[in-house]
Design an enzyme around this catalytic site. Structure first.
Site, PDB file in Angstrom:
ATOM      1  N   ASP A 287       0.842  -1.133  -0.012  1.00 48.33           N
ATOM      2  CA  ASP A 287       0.120  -0.139   0.049  1.00 48.33           C
ATOM      3  C   ASP A 287       0.814   1.390   0.270  1.00 48.33           C
ATOM      4  O   ASP A 287       0.620   2.295   0.675  1.00 48.33           O
ATOM      5  CB  ASP A 287      -0.854   0.113   1.279  1.00 48.33           C
ATOM      6  CG  ASP A 287      -2.112  -1.054   1.213  1.00 48.33           C
ATOM      7  OD1 ASP A 287      -2.053  -1.890   0.257  1.00 48.33           O
ATOM      8  OD2 ASP A 287      -2.883  -1.362   2.031  1.00 48.33           O
TER       9      ASP A 287
ATOM     10  N   HIS B 272     -10.874   0.628  -2.710  1.00 47.04           N
ATOM     11  CA  HIS B 272     -12.129   0.689  -2.219  1.00 47.04           C
ATOM     12  C   HIS B 272     -13.210   1.093  -3.390  1.00 47.04           C
ATOM     13  O   HIS B 272     -13.008   2.122  -3.906  1.00 47.04           O
ATOM     14  CB  HIS B 272     -12.693   1.286  -0.908  1.00 47.04           C
ATOM     15  CG  HIS B 272     -11.598   0.983   0.139  1.00 47.04           C
ATOM     16  ND1 HIS B 272     -11.621  -0.283   0.602  1.00 47.04           N
ATOM     17  CD2 HIS B 272     -10.639   1.531   0.887  1.00 47.04           C
ATOM     18  CE1 HIS B 272     -10.630  -0.586   1.707  1.00 47.04           C
ATOM     19  NE2 HIS B 272     -10.192   0.479   1.832  1.00 47.04           N
TER      20      HIS B 272
ATOM     21  N   ASP C 109      -4.584  -0.732  -1.804  1.00 46.37           N
ATOM     22  CA  ASP C 109      -6.082  -0.400  -1.228  1.00 46.37           C
ATOM     23  C   ASP C 109      -6.847   0.138  -2.139  1.00 46.37           C
ATOM     24  O   ASP C 109      -6.422   0.981  -3.052  1.00 46.37           O
ATOM     25  CB  ASP C 109      -5.731   0.358   0.293  1.00 46.37           C
ATOM     26  CG  ASP C 109      -6.699  -0.076   1.188  1.00 46.37           C
ATOM     27  OD1 ASP C 109      -7.266  -1.154   1.342  1.00 46.37           O
ATOM     28  OD2 ASP C 109      -7.053   0.908   1.858  1.00 46.37           O
TER      29      ASP C 109
ATOM     30  N   HIS D  84     -10.803   7.043   1.585  1.00 48.91           N
ATOM     31  CA  HIS D  84      -9.394   6.779   1.273  1.00 48.91           C
ATOM     32  C   HIS D  84      -9.390   5.637   0.102  1.00 48.91           C
ATOM     33  O   HIS D  84     -10.203   4.799   0.013  1.00 48.91           O
ATOM     34  CB  HIS D  84      -8.349   6.460   2.307  1.00 48.91           C
ATOM     35  CG  HIS D  84      -8.653   4.989   2.817  1.00 48.91           C
ATOM     36  ND1 HIS D  84      -9.500   4.704   3.723  1.00 48.91           N
ATOM     37  CD2 HIS D  84      -7.952   4.009   2.634  1.00 48.91           C
ATOM     38  CE1 HIS D  84      -9.752   3.454   4.160  1.00 48.91           C
ATOM     39  NE2 HIS D  84      -8.682   2.875   3.555  1.00 48.91           N
TER      40      HIS D  84
ATOM     41  N   CYS E  55      -2.006  -2.782   7.767  1.00 47.46           N
ATOM     42  CA  CYS E  55      -1.751  -3.740   6.877  1.00 47.46           C
ATOM     43  C   CYS E  55      -0.679  -4.743   6.722  1.00 47.46           C
ATOM     44  O   CYS E  55      -0.567  -5.895   6.212  1.00 47.46           O
ATOM     45  CB  CYS E  55      -1.991  -2.907   5.273  1.00 47.46           C
ATOM     46  SG  CYS E  55      -3.651  -2.289   5.312  1.00 47.46           S
TER      47      CYS E  55
ATOM     48  N   HIS F  48     -17.613   2.870   0.829  1.00 46.49           N
ATOM     49  CA  HIS F  48     -17.162   1.642   1.539  1.00 46.49           C
ATOM     50  C   HIS F  48     -17.368   1.468   3.088  1.00 46.49           C
ATOM     51  O   HIS F  48     -17.127   2.698   3.612  1.00 46.49           O
ATOM     52  CB  HIS F  48     -15.561   1.219   1.378  1.00 46.49           C
ATOM     53  CG  HIS F  48     -14.948   0.181   1.752  1.00 46.49           C
ATOM     54  ND1 HIS F  48     -14.369  -0.364   3.198  1.00 46.49           N
ATOM     55  CD2 HIS F  48     -14.999  -1.176   1.115  1.00 46.49           C
ATOM     56  CE1 HIS F  48     -14.245  -1.579   2.903  1.00 46.49           C
ATOM     57  NE2 HIS F  48     -14.497  -2.179   2.016  1.00 46.49           N
TER      58      HIS F  48
ATOM     59  N   LYS G  66      -7.124  -5.075  -2.967  1.00 47.25           N
ATOM     60  CA  LYS G  66      -7.817  -5.308  -1.733  1.00 47.25           C
ATOM     61  C   LYS G  66      -8.822  -4.390  -1.356  1.00 47.25           C
ATOM     62  O   LYS G  66      -8.556  -3.127  -1.550  1.00 47.25           O
ATOM     63  CB  LYS G  66      -6.947  -5.915  -0.744  1.00 47.25           C
ATOM     64  CG  LYS G  66      -5.894  -4.870  -0.250  1.00 47.25           C
ATOM     65  CD  LYS G  66      -5.006  -5.375   0.666  1.00 47.25           C
ATOM     66  CE  LYS G  66      -3.838  -4.331   1.294  1.00 47.25           C
ATOM     67  NZ  LYS G  66      -4.564  -3.511   2.084  1.00 47.25           N
TER      68      LYS G  66
END
Ligand SMILES: [Zn+2]
Length: 215
Positions: free
Chosen positions: A16, A56, A54, A89, A159, A60, A114
């Site tokens: 990330d 989303h 990351d 984010h 993470c 989310h 993810k």
């Protein structure tokens, strides 16, 4: 510890390193951008590199804005367990979700995205936060004969930590390169992470502790 030689059954997992986790980002990890040159140098030592991102959908359920009356960094109960609520984010396709522009590991073989399920967060590169839904990374690594994972990136106490712990659970040897990580440190979470990783047999080294390389 003695210098750690890198070979073909090792993989570097870069977690990330995205704009939203760097200074001025939506969920800035303090000094997060400082890992970029370290991670770039690490990348040259590994034939096998995986980047995680990351990623989303808007709205989310890990976003505080999705919960009436809740603020970022509150903790709530989700069906899969406790969940910290974050500022919005890393929304898919936004500049905040893009990798830091200084990240230069062109030979990385895989990008794992993810946090795509609107209702489940995913700190770990291997499993979503229900700890049962796989991202597919374990299978990729196994098929490629990877036995040991070296983790770097953001954030150490979320993470990176969850990825390391899931990787141990999957039977990989796991090394965290601590000076190539930065933490958010919510309520002592960096110290908790260091003790948790130690208890699980995760080695914590610095980038200087690596030798060899394949490029
Ligand atoms: Zn996220």
């Amino acid at each position: 510890m003695a210098a750690c030689a890198i070979g073909d059954s090792d993989a570097l997992i870069v977690v990330d390193v995205q704009n939203d986790f760097c200074p001025d980002g939506a969920l800035a990890v303090p000094h997060g951008d400082e890992v970029v040159p370290i991670v770039n140098r690490l990348g040259t030592k590994f034939r096998n590199v995986v980047l995680t991102q990351d990623w989303h959908p808007a709205g989310h359920l890990s976003f505080a804005s999705a919960h009436l009356g809740r603020a970022p960094y509150d903790t709530i109960a989700m069906p899969y367990g406790s969940q910290v609520l974050w500022p919005d984010h890393c929304v898919q396709g936004t500049s905040g979700a893009a990798f830091h522009s200084g990240l230069q590991i062109p030979h990385a073989g895989l990008i794992v995205r993810k946090g795509l399920d609107p209702a489940i967060d995913s700190y770990s590169a291997l499993y979503e936060n229900d700890r049962t839904t796989p991202t597919g990374l374990t299978g990729y690594l196994r098929e490629r004969g990877i036995q040991r994972l070296f983790l770097a990136g953001l954030a150490l106490d979320f993470c990176v930590r969850y990825s390391a712990e899931d990787a141990v659970r999957e039977g990989f040897a796991v090394v965290v390169i601590v000076d190539a990580c930065r933490g958010i440190d919510l309520q002592g979470s960096v110290a908790t992470t260091r003790s948790s990783l130690g208890a699980r047999g995760v080695a914590c080294i610095t980038a200087e502790g690596l030798s060899g390389g394949t490029s």
